[in-house]
Design a protein around this motif. Structure first.
Motif, mmCIF file in Angstrom:
data_model
loop_
_atom_site.group_PDB
_atom_site.id
_atom_site.type_symbol
_atom_site.label_atom_id
_atom_site.label_comp_id
_atom_site.label_asym_id
_atom_site.label_seq_id
_atom_site.Cartn_x
_atom_site.Cartn_y
_atom_site.Cartn_z
ATOM 1 N N ASN A 3 0.765 -1.201 -0.010
ATOM 2 C CA ASN A 3 0.155 -0.438 -0.173
ATOM 3 C C ASN A 3 0.576 1.013 0.242
ATOM 4 O O ASN A 3 0.513 2.094 0.101
ATOM 5 N N LYS A 4 2.125 0.950 -0.655
ATOM 6 C CA LYS A 4 2.693 2.323 -0.350
ATOM 7 C C LYS A 4 2.244 3.510 -1.627
ATOM 8 O O LYS A 4 2.296 3.354 -2.754
ATOM 9 N N THR A 5 2.244 4.787 -1.148
ATOM 10 C CA THR A 5 2.186 5.639 -1.543
ATOM 11 C C THR A 5 2.890 7.037 -2.205
ATOM 12 O O THR A 5 4.092 7.130 -1.512
ATOM 13 N N PHE A 6 2.126 7.583 -3.662
ATOM 14 C CA PHE A 6 3.742 8.607 -3.895
ATOM 15 C C PHE A 6 2.984 9.338 -4.527
ATOM 16 O O PHE A 6 1.642 10.068 -4.535
ATOM 17 N N SER A 7 3.660 10.658 -4.027
ATOM 18 C CA SER A 7 3.084 11.723 -5.008
ATOM 19 C C SER A 7 3.639 12.215 -5.779
ATOM 20 O O SER A 7 2.652 13.537 -6.484
ATOM 21 N N VAL A 8 3.921 11.422 -6.592
ATOM 22 C CA VAL A 8 4.787 12.343 -8.051
ATOM 23 C C VAL A 8 4.404 10.761 -9.221
ATOM 24 O O VAL A 8 5.046 10.101 -8.440
ATOM 25 N N ALA A 9 3.944 11.321 -10.393
ATOM 26 C CA ALA A 9 4.129 10.034 -11.364
ATOM 27 C C ALA A 9 4.753 10.274 -12.338
ATOM 28 O O ALA A 9 3.996 11.702 -13.013
#
Length: 119
Positions: A3-9
């Motif tokens: 469930n790791k989240t990211f703020s940039v893609a």
């Protein structure tokens, strides 16, 4: 599945010409790392909120990153992540409940019950 989240893609093209979907939490640092590695066509965006890879890929698709190699990379990664997400789903099959026992009632019994019921 994590469930790791990211703020940039986004996407970037490796020096060997392959385009990959990229994820990060720091836009500037990630761009510096990709530049140093010799990547080109760097297209990273800040996400509206922190998202998992699957959510981020869906967001990129909604934003119109569907052209050329970048679109292909996003679509492939999205298909891969969707497949993994479905692997964790549990399918439930409903079975029919047994019929309740029924009792035959005569018309006289119905009339008697209706007359006895308070108004």
């Amino acid at each position: 599945m994590t469930n790791k989240t990211f703020s940039v893609a986004g996407t970037a093209t490796n020096p060997d010409g392959t385009t990959k979907a990229r994820f990060a939490n720091d836009l500037v640092a990630r761009i510096k790392i990709l530049n140093k590695a010799g990547c080109t066509n760097i297209n990273l965006v800040e996400l509206p909120r922190e998202m998992t890879k699957l959510e981020a890929l869906q967001y990129l698709t909604e934003q119109g990153i569907t052209e050329g190699d970048a679109g292909f990379a996003v679509a492939n990664k999205l298909a891969e992540k969707s497949k993994l997400a479905k692997k964790g789903e549990v399918k439930v099959k409903a079975t029919k409940a047994p019929k309740a026992a029924t009792k035959s009632v005569t018309a006289e019994e119905l009339l008697a019950a209706a007359e006895a019921a308070p108004l």
